[in-house]
Design an enzyme around this catalytic site. Structure first.
Site, short mmCIF file in Angstrom:
data_model
loop_
_atom_site.label_atom_id
_atom_site.label_comp_id
_atom_site.label_asym_id
_atom_site.label_seq_id
_atom_site.Cartn_x
_atom_site.Cartn_y
_atom_site.Cartn_z
N GLU A 1 1.13 -27.31 49.17
CA GLU A 1 0.39 -26.33 48.37
C GLU A 1 1.15 -25.96 47.11
OE1 GLU A 1 -0.61 -23.03 50.84
OE2 GLU A 1 -2.09 -24.15 52.03
N HIS B 1 -8.89 -21.77 49.87
CA HIS B 1 -8.84 -21.26 51.25
C HIS B 1 -10.22 -20.86 51.77
CE1 HIS B 1 -4.59 -21.07 50.20
NE2 HIS B 1 -4.31 -20.91 51.47
#
Length: 311
Positions: free
Chosen positions: A164, A198
């Site tokens: 990430e 997300h």
């Protein structure tokens, strides 16, 4: 790098594409490649590890092609992504210590629990003996082995933070800065891509909440808010230090600790520790992330737009 060589719309579009690809590729094995479902949760996570690795590699290649890097040296290219060996201990220790201040309440709470547990064990065993110390050491070693063999632990503490940060910080921030966005804009723009990535958890949360959309949206909303705040902080660390490892260690620590403990019934010291930690964090935020601590020559460093000179 030439300032403004990359247009702002192109940079934003590239960042949106990388964020979408990072999430979309997780479902590629079953939806596109038509592979059978994993036989176990461990295999499911390993498959996702591979997908995240592929996504990270593609993002690095794409951003390298878009960035107007004049030098063909590998060190220059890696430096753009913050992958450096100089000032490595500063990039590890300072951001980690700074992040830990926000968890002063949590660390105090954990310390109190540990002390209480040790006292009970010592009282039950009749004192601090060699056998007791040996037993504690064996339990600690067994816990470490269990953690090291846990695929879920590797996902939360290693794979997710590294991939990430590589995609959403190391690849995106150079693109946005090179396109002419101001640092403050990048610090708040980049986390938007991070938080939207997300949203794929919405259906999982919806099912866990017994098909209750209100609860699911509230939980996801809280998660998105947290990812925006943390994403801004991680972007700030990356820009200030010029080190990829700085936001990675902060990300790892936050994933291990979870949300900070603010209060605890009957333990006012937890709240005092949390407030003291927050004040310490705010007091040290800029001094401990001063670019001069992470670069020897801030007037001639290998960074995009000379960001480490504090411009």
């Amino acid at each position: 790098m030439e300032d403004g060589a990359l247009s702002k719309p192109a940079a934003v579009l590239a960042c949106a594409a990388m964020a979408s690809f990072y999430v979309g590729i997780l479902y590629a094995p079953t939806l596109i490649l038509r592979l059978p479902p994993p036989s176990s949760h461990t295999n499911f996570l390993i498959r996702r590890f591979i997908c995240a690795g592929v996504s990270s590699l593609v993002s690095v290649v794409v951003s390298a092609l878009l960035l107007p890097i004049k030098s063909g040296e590998a060190s220059d290219l890696l430096g753009v992504y913050g992958i450096r060996t100089d000032h490595i201990w500063q990039a590890l220790v300072f951001p980690l210590s700074l992040t830990a201040l926000m968890y002063a309440g949590s660390l105090t709470f954990m310390s109190l629990l540990l002390i209480h547990s040790l006292r009970e064990d010592v009282n039950c065993s009749g004192g601090l003996s060699f056998d007791y110390i040996k037993s504690i050491s064996q339990e600690a070693a067994a816990s470490l082995r269990s953690i090291a063999s846990s695929v879920m632990h590797w996902r939360n503490s290693v794979v997710a933070p590294v991939t990430e940060e590589l995609v959403f910080r190391a690849c995106m921030i150079p693109l946005l800065l090179c396109a002419g966005f101001q640092k403050n804009t990048v610090i708040f723009l980049c986390p938007i891509f991070f938080s939207l990535a997300h949203l794929n958890h919405l259906m999982d949360v919806y099912i866990k909440q017994q098909n209750n959309w209100t609860r699911a949206c509230m939980i996801i909303g809280l998660q998105l808010g947290y990812t925006v705040v943390f994403g801004s902080y991680a972007s700030f660390l990356f820009i200030q230090t010029g080190h990829f490892i700085a936001p990675v260690v902060a990300h790892m620590f936050c994933n291990i600790m979870g949300l900070p403990v603010l209060v605890s019934p009957g333990k006012g010291i937890i709240s005092v520790a949390f407030i003291a930690g927050v004040l310490g964090f705010l007091w040290l935020l800029f001094p401990i992330t001063n670019s001069g601590l992470y670069n020897d020559r801030t007037d001639n460093c290998r960074c995009w737009q000379g960001y480490c000179s504090g411009n």
